[in-house]
Enzyme design. Structure first.
Site, PDB file in Angstrom:
ATOM      1  N   ASP A   9       0.843  -1.198   0.000  1.00 27.05           N
ATOM      2  CA  ASP A   9       0.000   0.000   0.000  1.00 27.05           C
ATOM      3  C   ASP A   9       0.877   1.246   0.000  1.00 27.05           C
ATOM      4  O   ASP A   9       1.086   1.902   1.037  1.00 27.05           O
ATOM      5  CB  ASP A   9      -0.939  -0.020   1.212  1.00 27.05           C
ATOM      6  CG  ASP A   9      -1.969  -1.135   1.116  1.00 27.05           C
ATOM      7  OD1 ASP A   9      -2.351  -1.488  -0.015  1.00 27.05           O
ATOM      8  OD2 ASP A   9      -2.391  -1.656   2.163  1.00 27.05           O
ATOM      9  N   LYS A  31       0.248  -7.892  -2.676  1.00 24.80           N
ATOM     10  CA  LYS A  31      -1.039  -7.304  -3.056  1.00 24.80           C
ATOM     11  C   LYS A  31      -0.836  -5.902  -3.609  1.00 24.80           C
ATOM     12  O   LYS A  31      -0.194  -5.063  -2.976  1.00 24.80           O
ATOM     13  CB  LYS A  31      -1.985  -7.247  -1.860  1.00 24.80           C
ATOM     14  CG  LYS A  31      -3.364  -6.662  -2.197  1.00 24.80           C
ATOM     15  CD  LYS A  31      -4.287  -6.679  -0.996  1.00 24.80           C
ATOM     16  CE  LYS A  31      -4.079  -5.490  -0.079  1.00 24.80           C
ATOM     17  NZ  LYS A  31      -4.595  -4.208  -0.672  1.00 24.80           N
ATOM     18  N   ASP A  58      -5.990  -6.139  -6.083  1.00 21.02           N
ATOM     19  CA  ASP A  58      -7.115  -5.876  -5.186  1.00 21.02           C
ATOM     20  C   ASP A  58      -7.817  -4.579  -5.589  1.00 21.02           C
ATOM     21  O   ASP A  58      -7.603  -3.534  -4.986  1.00 21.02           O
ATOM     22  CB  ASP A  58      -6.583  -5.796  -3.747  1.00 21.02           C
ATOM     23  CG  ASP A  58      -7.662  -5.497  -2.727  1.00 21.02           C
ATOM     24  OD1 ASP A  58      -8.842  -5.792  -2.999  1.00 21.02           O
ATOM     25  OD2 ASP A  58      -7.321  -4.960  -1.649  1.00 21.02           O
ATOM     26  N   LEU A  59      -8.676  -4.659  -6.613  1.00 21.18           N
ATOM     27  CA  LEU A  59      -9.375  -3.468  -7.108  1.00 21.18           C
ATOM     28  C   LEU A  59     -10.873  -3.504  -6.823  1.00 21.18           C
ATOM     29  O   LEU A  59     -11.573  -2.525  -7.084  1.00 21.18           O
ATOM     30  CB  LEU A  59      -9.126  -3.298  -8.614  1.00 21.18           C
ATOM     31  CG  LEU A  59      -7.650  -3.164  -9.018  1.00 21.18           C
ATOM     32  CD1 LEU A  59      -7.532  -2.927 -10.521  1.00 21.18           C
ATOM     33  CD2 LEU A  59      -6.959  -2.044  -8.248  1.00 21.18           C
ATOM     34  N   LYS A  60     -11.383  -4.615  -6.310  1.00 24.06           N
ATOM     35  CA  LYS A  60     -12.771  -4.716  -5.838  1.00 24.06           C
ATOM     36  C   LYS A  60     -13.767  -4.177  -6.863  1.00 24.06           C
ATOM     37  O   LYS A  60     -14.561  -3.277  -6.576  1.00 24.06           O
ATOM     38  CB  LYS A  60     -12.938  -3.984  -4.504  1.00 24.06           C
ATOM     39  CG  LYS A  60     -12.034  -4.479  -3.388  1.00 24.06           C
ATOM     40  CD  LYS A  60     -12.290  -3.694  -2.097  1.00 24.06           C
ATOM     41  CE  LYS A  60     -11.376  -4.143  -0.976  1.00 24.06           C
ATOM     42  NZ  LYS A  60      -9.967  -3.702  -1.188  1.00 24.06           N
ATOM     43  N   HIS A  62     -16.840  -3.269  -9.035  1.00 23.01           N
ATOM     44  CA  HIS A  62     -18.269  -3.188  -8.723  1.00 23.01           C
ATOM     45  C   HIS A  62     -18.884  -2.204  -9.714  1.00 23.01           C
ATOM     46  O   HIS A  62     -18.864  -0.994  -9.498  1.00 23.01           O
ATOM     47  CB  HIS A  62     -18.472  -2.714  -7.280  1.00 23.01           C
ATOM     48  CG  HIS A  62     -19.887  -2.804  -6.805  1.00 23.01           C
ATOM     49  ND1 HIS A  62     -20.253  -2.565  -5.499  1.00 23.01           N
ATOM     50  CD2 HIS A  62     -21.045  -3.114  -7.449  1.00 23.01           C
ATOM     51  CE1 HIS A  62     -21.561  -2.716  -5.362  1.00 23.01           C
ATOM     52  NE2 HIS A  62     -22.059  -3.040  -6.536  1.00 23.01           N
ATOM     53  N   ASP A  63     -19.434  -2.733 -10.807  1.00 24.30           N
ATOM     54  CA  ASP A  63     -19.962  -1.886 -11.876  1.00 24.30           C
ATOM     55  C   ASP A  63     -20.959  -2.719 -12.673  1.00 24.30           C
ATOM     56  O   ASP A  63     -21.297  -3.840 -12.278  1.00 24.30           O
ATOM     57  CB  ASP A  63     -18.813  -1.383 -12.760  1.00 24.30           C
ATOM     58  CG  ASP A  63     -19.085   0.002 -13.348  1.00 24.30           C
ATOM     59  OD1 ASP A  63     -20.186   0.182 -13.925  1.00 24.30           O
ATOM     60  OD2 ASP A  63     -18.218   0.889 -13.245  1.00 24.30           O
ATOM     61  N   ILE A  64     -21.415  -2.203 -13.799  1.00 26.08           N
ATOM     62  CA  ILE A  64     -22.335  -2.979 -14.620  1.00 26.08           C
ATOM     63  C   ILE A  64     -21.604  -4.204 -15.174  1.00 26.08           C
ATOM     64  O   ILE A  64     -20.372  -4.189 -15.306  1.00 26.08           O
ATOM     65  CB  ILE A  64     -22.935  -2.128 -15.759  1.00 26.08           C
ATOM     66  CG1 ILE A  64     -21.838  -1.647 -16.718  1.00 26.08           C
ATOM     67  CG2 ILE A  64     -23.722  -0.962 -15.184  1.00 26.08           C
ATOM     68  CD1 ILE A  64     -22.394  -0.953 -17.953  1.00 26.08           C
ATOM     69  N   THR A  67     -18.882  -3.907 -18.016  1.00 22.11           N
ATOM     70  CA  THR A  67     -17.687  -3.178 -17.591  1.00 22.11           C
ATOM     71  C   THR A  67     -16.797  -4.055 -16.720  1.00 22.11           C
ATOM     72  O   THR A  67     -15.571  -4.072 -16.876  1.00 22.11           O
ATOM     73  CB  THR A  67     -18.089  -1.901 -16.828  1.00 22.11           C
ATOM     74  OG1 THR A  67     -18.805  -1.037 -17.719  1.00 22.11           O
ATOM     75  CG2 THR A  67     -16.874  -1.172 -16.286  1.00 22.11           C
ATOM     76  N   THR A 121     -13.441  -5.451   6.325  1.00 19.41           N
ATOM     77  CA  THR A 121     -13.034  -5.637   7.720  1.00 19.41           C
ATOM     78  C   THR A 121     -12.943  -4.319   8.477  1.00 19.41           C
ATOM     79  O   THR A 121     -12.747  -4.319   9.690  1.00 19.41           O
ATOM     80  CB  THR A 121     -11.687  -6.373   7.800  1.00 19.41           C
ATOM     81  OG1 THR A 121     -10.745  -5.763   6.916  1.00 19.41           O
ATOM     82  CG2 THR A 121     -11.850  -7.843   7.426  1.00 19.41           C
ATOM     83  N   ARG A 180      -3.513  -8.650  12.460  1.00 17.77           N
ATOM     84  CA  ARG A 180      -2.643  -7.824  13.285  1.00 17.77           C
ATOM     85  C   ARG A 180      -1.884  -8.692  14.287  1.00 17.77           C
ATOM     86  O   ARG A 180      -2.488  -9.240  15.216  1.00 17.77           O
ATOM     87  CB  ARG A 180      -3.466  -6.763  14.042  1.00 17.77           C
ATOM     88  CG  ARG A 180      -4.078  -5.704  13.125  1.00 17.77           C
ATOM     89  CD  ARG A 180      -3.009  -4.828  12.526  1.00 17.77           C
ATOM     90  NE  ARG A 180      -3.545  -3.830  11.609  1.00 17.77           N
ATOM     91  CZ  ARG A 180      -3.615  -3.971  10.295  1.00 17.77           C
ATOM     92  NH1 ARG A 180      -3.220  -5.107   9.737  1.00 17.77           N
ATOM     93  NH2 ARG A 180      -4.079  -3.010   9.539  1.00 17.77           N
ATOM     94  N   ARG A 211       0.806  -2.966   6.902  1.00 21.28           N
ATOM     95  CA  ARG A 211       1.668  -2.122   7.723  1.00 21.28           C
ATOM     96  C   ARG A 211       2.504  -2.861   8.767  1.00 21.28           C
ATOM     97  O   ARG A 211       3.649  -2.470   9.002  1.00 21.28           O
ATOM     98  CB  ARG A 211       0.812  -1.022   8.374  1.00 21.28           C
ATOM     99  CG  ARG A 211       0.402   0.045   7.377  1.00 21.28           C
ATOM    100  CD  ARG A 211      -0.804   0.854   7.809  1.00 21.28           C
ATOM    101  NE  ARG A 211      -2.053   0.122   7.563  1.00 21.28           N
ATOM    102  CZ  ARG A 211      -3.252   0.686   7.562  1.00 21.28           C
ATOM    103  NH1 ARG A 211      -3.373   1.984   7.801  1.00 21.28           N
ATOM    104  NH2 ARG A 211      -4.332  -0.029   7.322  1.00 21.28           N
TER     105      ARG A 211
END
Length: 235
Positions: A9, A31, A58-60, A62-64, A67, A121, A180, A211
């Site tokens: 990240d 990732k 990891d782009l998750k 969520h569209d039509i 697409t 989460t 964690r 992290r």
């Protein structure tokens, strides 16, 4: 045996690729998330893969449906070994993602894993607008839908893994963020957290850690310590 996924990240490719280089010989997976991908594009996926890692993009999505189909196809062609969608996008979107997965694999020769996001989460009970169902039951219900729609597994907290495995079968994969060491929230935005040992004991197949590894004084040592904790669990 559960596998460690280290979250890169970072806001720039050079920093992310440098960190991945420092982690060679430790975790098998890296990732690439939204911040890094938006800054660096598909080239960063290839750069990390060239270091010998498998890459979770990891782009998750969520569209039509159309697409998402095209986006998943492009993600696979970029070299990703795992991609994900939001299960709340519904059946047509999920099945379109599966189609895009196989279309992309015609170019690469390898079909990546496709995961569905259940409940983030960072979300606590009562924070989902208009949903009064217990968060664990809601996640398990979404997971069952994902299994029926042809996905390989889901992204979920460690607290939902047992119920998801019961409903979807032991071979249905669970990828768990919010890991964690020591169990602390770490001052970040994760809510439903577990230690590596707790998550593996619960049945998680992949553990995502960012992290606590990348922010450590010795990231490679931190990754190895987490992997040792994971390996010590018998389930």
């Amino acid at each position: 045996m559960a596998e460690l996924v280290v979250a890169l990240d970072f806001p720039a490719a050079d920093v992310a690729v440098d960190m991945a280089g420092r982690l060679r010989g430790t975790a098998p997976w890296m990732k690439v998330g939204l911040e890094l991908f938006c800054a660096a594009g598909p080239d960063v996926v290839r750069a990390v893969a060239d270091l010998g890692f498998r890459v979770f993009l990891d782009l998750k999505f969520h569209d039509i449906p159309n697409t998402v189909r095209g986006a998943v196809r492009s993600a696979v062609r970029s070299g990703a070994d795992m991609v994900n969608i939001h299960l709340m996008g519904g059946e047509r979107m999920a099945r379109a993602a599966v189609e895009g997965l196989h279309e992309g694999a015609q170019t690469t020769g390898s079909v990546p894993l496709l995961f569905g996001v259940t409940v983030l989460t960072s979300t606590a009970q009562g924070e989902l607008p208009g949903i009064s169902t217990d968060i664990g039951e809601y996640a398990a219900s979404l997971a069952a839908s994902g299994a029926a729609w042809g996905l390989n597994g889901v992204v979920c907290s460690g607290y939902e893994v047992e119920s998801i495995k019961k409903r979807c079968g032991a071979s249905f994969l669970c990828l768990t963020p919010g890991i964690r060491p020591g169990g602390g929230a770490g001052g970040d935005d994760q809510r439903r957290v577990m230690t590596p040992a707790q998550a593996v004991s619960a049945g998680s197949d992949y553990l995502v850690v960012g992290r606590p590894v990348t922010g450590a004084a010795d990231p490679a040592a931190a990754a190895r310590a987490i992997m040792a904790e994971m390996a010590a669990v018998r389930r």
